[in-house]
Design a protein around this motif. Sequence first.
Motif, PDB file in Angstrom:
ATOM      1  N   GLY A 130      35.866  34.711  46.291  1.00  0.00           N
ATOM      2  CA  GLY A 130      34.692  35.577  46.241  1.00  0.00           C
ATOM      3  C   GLY A 130      34.082  35.537  44.851  1.00  0.00           C
ATOM      4  N   PRO A 131      33.099  36.385  44.591  1.00  0.00           N
ATOM      5  CA  PRO A 131      32.414  36.386  43.294  1.00  0.00           C
ATOM      6  C   PRO A 131      33.338  36.521  42.089  1.00  0.00           C
ATOM      7  CG  PRO A 131      31.169  37.673  44.856  1.00  0.00           C
ATOM      8  CD  PRO A 131      32.458  37.306  45.540  1.00  0.00           C
ATOM      9  N   ALA A 132      34.371  37.360  42.181  1.00  0.00           N
ATOM     10  CA  ALA A 132      35.266  37.538  41.037  1.00  0.00           C
ATOM     11  C   ALA A 132      35.892  36.211  40.625  1.00  0.00           C
ATOM     12  CB  ALA A 132      36.366  38.543  41.387  1.00  0.00           C
ATOM     13  N   TYR A 133      36.178  35.371  41.606  1.00  0.00           N
ATOM     14  CA  TYR A 133      36.837  34.096  41.327  1.00  0.00           C
ATOM     15  C   TYR A 133      35.858  33.063  40.782  1.00  0.00           C
ATOM     16  CZ  TYR A 133      40.700  36.261  43.736  1.00  0.00           C
ATOM     17  OH  TYR A 133      41.699  37.140  44.084  1.00  0.00           O
ATOM     18  N   TYR A 134      34.607  33.020  41.318  1.00  0.00           N
ATOM     19  CA  TYR A 134      33.679  32.040  40.726  1.00  0.00           C
ATOM     20  C   TYR A 134      33.131  32.520  39.391  1.00  0.00           C
ATOM     21  CZ  TYR A 134      29.813  34.219  43.643  1.00  0.00           C
ATOM     22  OH  TYR A 134      28.893  35.043  44.278  1.00  0.00           O
ATOM     23  N   ILE A 135      33.183  33.824  39.137  1.00  0.00           N
ATOM     24  CA  ILE A 135      32.819  34.315  37.796  1.00  0.00           C
ATOM     25  C   ILE A 135      33.910  33.920  36.796  1.00  0.00           C
ATOM     26  CG2 ILE A 135      32.489  36.375  36.370  1.00  0.00           C
ATOM     27  CD1 ILE A 135      31.260  37.733  38.855  1.00  0.00           C
ATOM     28  N   GLU A 136      35.161  34.126  37.202  1.00  0.00           N
ATOM     29  CA  GLU A 136      36.275  33.803  36.312  1.00  0.00           C
ATOM     30  C   GLU A 136      36.397  32.305  36.058  1.00  0.00           C
ATOM     31  OE1 GLU A 136      41.103  33.636  36.573  1.00  0.00           O
ATOM     32  OE2 GLU A 136      40.130  35.384  37.471  1.00  0.00           O
ATOM     33  N   GLN A 137      36.344  31.501  37.136  1.00  0.00           N
ATOM     34  CA  GLN A 137      36.555  30.065  36.989  1.00  0.00           C
ATOM     35  C   GLN A 137      35.292  29.318  36.567  1.00  0.00           C
ATOM     36  OE1 GLN A 137      38.839  30.114  41.045  1.00  0.00           O
ATOM     37  NE2 GLN A 137      39.265  28.144  40.074  1.00  0.00           N
ATOM     38  N   GLY A 138      34.170  29.669  37.172  1.00  0.00           N
ATOM     39  CA  GLY A 138      32.937  28.938  36.885  1.00  0.00           C
ATOM     40  C   GLY A 138      32.324  29.282  35.550  1.00  0.00           C
ATOM     41  N   LEU A 139      32.384  30.564  35.167  1.00  0.00           N
ATOM     42  CA  LEU A 139      31.780  31.005  33.904  1.00  0.00           C
ATOM     43  C   LEU A 139      32.810  31.290  32.818  1.00  0.00           C
ATOM     44  CD1 LEU A 139      28.952  33.500  34.989  1.00  0.00           C
ATOM     45  CD2 LEU A 139      28.721  31.117  34.313  1.00  0.00           C
ATOM     46  N   ASP A 140      34.079  31.354  33.212  1.00  0.00           N
ATOM     47  CA  ASP A 140      35.145  31.717  32.278  1.00  0.00           C
ATOM     48  C   ASP A 140      34.874  33.092  31.661  1.00  0.00           C
ATOM     49  OD1 ASP A 140      37.518  31.455  30.888  1.00  0.00           O
ATOM     50  OD2 ASP A 140      36.592  30.405  29.192  1.00  0.00           O
ATOM     51  N   LYS A 141      34.497  34.035  32.533  1.00  0.00           N
ATOM     52  CA  LYS A 141      34.190  35.400  32.091  1.00  0.00           C
ATOM     53  C   LYS A 141      35.019  36.402  32.907  1.00  0.00           C
ATOM     54  CE  LYS A 141      30.815  34.228  29.223  1.00  0.00           C
ATOM     55  NZ  LYS A 141      30.918  34.438  27.762  1.00  0.00           N
ATOM     56  N   PRO A 142      36.325  36.461  32.683  1.00  0.00           N
ATOM     57  CA  PRO A 142      37.176  37.355  33.485  1.00  0.00           C
ATOM     58  C   PRO A 142      36.813  38.833  33.356  1.00  0.00           C
ATOM     59  CG  PRO A 142      38.377  36.457  31.613  1.00  0.00           C
ATOM     60  CD  PRO A 142      37.105  35.692  31.705  1.00  0.00           C
ATOM     61  N   LYS A 143      36.295  39.250  32.200  1.00  0.00           N
ATOM     62  CA  LYS A 143      35.919  40.655  32.024  1.00  0.00           C
ATOM     63  C   LYS A 143      34.750  41.030  32.933  1.00  0.00           C
ATOM     64  CE  LYS A 143      37.629  41.201  27.290  1.00  0.00           C
ATOM     65  NZ  LYS A 143      37.281  41.515  25.878  1.00  0.00           N
ATOM     66  N   ILE A 144      33.797  40.109  33.079  1.00  0.00           N
ATOM     67  CA  ILE A 144      32.670  40.365  33.990  1.00  0.00           C
ATOM     68  C   ILE A 144      33.177  40.409  35.425  1.00  0.00           C
ATOM     69  CG2 ILE A 144      30.490  39.456  34.889  1.00  0.00           C
ATOM     70  CD1 ILE A 144      29.919  38.331  32.134  1.00  0.00           C
ATOM     71  N   ALA A 145      34.144  39.553  35.736  1.00  0.00           N
ATOM     72  CA  ALA A 145      34.731  39.558  37.082  1.00  0.00           C
ATOM     73  C   ALA A 145      35.380  40.907  37.380  1.00  0.00           C
ATOM     74  CB  ALA A 145      35.767  38.435  37.202  1.00  0.00           C
ATOM     75  N   ILE A 146      36.038  41.478  36.385  1.00  0.00           N
ATOM     76  CA  ILE A 146      36.670  42.789  36.558  1.00  0.00           C
ATOM     77  C   ILE A 146      35.615  43.867  36.797  1.00  0.00           C
ATOM     78  CG2 ILE A 146      37.933  44.607  35.323  1.00  0.00           C
ATOM     79  CD1 ILE A 146      39.556  42.349  33.986  1.00  0.00           C
ATOM     80  N   ILE A 147      34.529  43.816  36.018  1.00  0.00           N
ATOM     81  CA  ILE A 147      33.442  44.789  36.188  1.00  0.00           C
ATOM     82  C   ILE A 147      32.855  44.672  37.594  1.00  0.00           C
ATOM     83  CG2 ILE A 147      31.134  45.467  35.421  1.00  0.00           C
ATOM     84  CD1 ILE A 147      31.977  44.528  32.597  1.00  0.00           C
ATOM     85  N   PHE A 148      32.663  43.426  38.063  1.00  0.00           N
ATOM     86  CA  PHE A 148      32.123  43.220  39.410  1.00  0.00           C
ATOM     87  C   PHE A 148      33.043  43.854  40.454  1.00  0.00           C
ATOM     88  CE2 PHE A 148      31.953  41.007  43.431  1.00  0.00           C
ATOM     89  CZ  PHE A 148      30.599  41.078  43.735  1.00  0.00           C
ATOM     90  N   CYS A 149      34.350  43.653  40.306  1.00  0.00           N
ATOM     91  CA  CYS A 149      35.303  44.214  41.267  1.00  0.00           C
ATOM     92  C   CYS A 149      35.245  45.743  41.288  1.00  0.00           C
ATOM     93  CB  CYS A 149      36.720  43.752  40.936  1.00  0.00           C
ATOM     94  SG  CYS A 149      37.056  42.049  41.412  1.00  0.00           S
ATOM     95  N   ILE A 150      35.072  46.326  40.112  1.00  0.00           N
ATOM     96  CA  ILE A 150      34.971  47.790  40.042  1.00  0.00           C
ATOM     97  C   ILE A 150      33.732  48.264  40.792  1.00  0.00           C
ATOM     98  CG2 ILE A 150      34.594  49.738  38.483  1.00  0.00           C
ATOM     99  CD1 ILE A 150      36.314  48.189  36.415  1.00  0.00           C
ATOM    100  N   PHE A 151      32.605  47.576  40.585  1.00  0.00           N
ATOM    101  CA  PHE A 151      31.381  47.928  41.314  1.00  0.00           C
ATOM    102  C   PHE A 151      31.574  47.749  42.813  1.00  0.00           C
ATOM    103  CE2 PHE A 151      28.807  47.968  37.428  1.00  0.00           C
ATOM    104  CZ  PHE A 151      27.885  48.957  37.746  1.00  0.00           C
ATOM    105  N   LEU A 152      32.267  46.675  43.201  1.00  0.00           N
ATOM    106  CA  LEU A 152      32.493  46.428  44.628  1.00  0.00           C
ATOM    107  C   LEU A 152      33.306  47.563  45.245  1.00  0.00           C
ATOM    108  CD1 LEU A 152      33.393  43.095  46.352  1.00  0.00           C
ATOM    109  CD2 LEU A 152      34.665  45.148  46.910  1.00  0.00           C
TER     110      LEU A 152
END
Length: 471
Positions: A130-152
């Motif tokens: 899902g988005p958290a994984y392509y944010i983490e792997q594609g952009l190398d931005k795990p903190k943004i992935a965490i923020i996205f999960c919180i919003f979800l």
Amino acid sequence: MIDIVYLLNQIDNVLYYPILIIVMAIAGLYFTTRTRGVQIRLFVESLRLLLEPSEGEGSVSSLQAMLVSTASRVGTGNIIGVSTALCLGGPGACFWMWVMCIIGASSAFIESTLAQIFKRKDSKGNFYGGPAYYIEQGLDKPKIAIIFCIFLIVTYAVGFNLLCSYNLQSTFIEYPFYNASITPYIIGIVLAAITGYCLFGGGQRIMKVTGTVVPLMGVAYVVVALIVILLNYQNVPSMFVLIFQDAFNFQSIAGGVAGSCLVYGIKRGLFSNEAGVGSAPNASASANVSHPAKQGLVQTLSVYIDTLLLCTATALMCLSTGVVRDATVSGAPYVQNAIQTVFGAAGPIFITVAMVLFAFTTLIGNLYYVDNALIYLNHKKKPTKRFMNIFYIFATFIVFIGAIIPMDVAWAMADITMGGMTLINLPVCVLLGKIAVDCLKDYEKQKKMGKDPVFKGSDIGIPEKELDTWN
């Protein structure tokens, strides 16, 4: 003392106009241009892919993954959301829902294709992502992935489930037994009890039955809407004139943008089809297909089914009857009044039954997405049973609260939390868009060669070490 309802409405208004309207329009048009209108150009191919079996025995097919996301999309928003848009925004909202659906389908293609490219495989051989994984792997931005999960989590466990519960109880307003000071509490308790029962491991039979009945109810709903429209055929030409006149009445729109048909059409369209929000990719990642673009194409159909079929059925059914349309009947009463002109007392009962089924599957489906986000936040592992039990108690309580809060609060909470998800997901999709576009080009290149497309990350320049699959 701060008026919470006023504050939520102000945040809601600013978030959607001008911020989200601009972001969604730019992203959708950008994706449509880069993919050369993939959502229209390859529509027939999307239909063909529905019939393809999964790549592995017992694994999830494109159709199954699409049905999971469609089940989440199809819900109370298809009835109550459309009614609210028409009553508060005007008939032109229907047109803007269509526009955003077609544009948004390209966003749905991009996000679902990315979810497939960056998906992972668990120890049992099942895919997830899902988005958290392509944010983490594609952009190398795990903190943004965490923020996205919180919003979800806030969106699906709180915002959407508050609104779903409110929408369900509102369908009973037209019945003689409804007492505004008592009935919402009773409905809230019953709905919360059933939801809790299912969440805590019981109710598998209930979920299995509703999983079978809801698609049938969706078909029945469209058939009933068509009957109402056909029996009011003499009003159809003037109905479409009304829709287009209102949609292009820019003087009226400019006079009150936040409450215009334009904004309501976009808000309710997005709430219903969720294109670009970042929810459907969680289901898309689970499909076992030979090429990511296959799942991206199939997901565009889910957006069409939700908006062009079900939302349009509600809008045209209501407008064709010519029943009174204003703020006092906003929501379930407007739809019930419309269907009652043809089916009498049976009409409102049918809407209530449809709402009960749609609401229940929406409540449970929403929490499926939440489970995925919780697993990501817990370092890709399922949280402890104790934690999940506490969370399920909280989720059950939210369902009860939703039945007793005011309409404005329910809609504003859902709009704001969903808007937060979208403002993270769409810019990320734009940044990673080239990967999805290159994936599509690879798919079309192989199709022209007469092959059944098979994807390898290295074919579009992604190093093997960056992908968990496709190597």
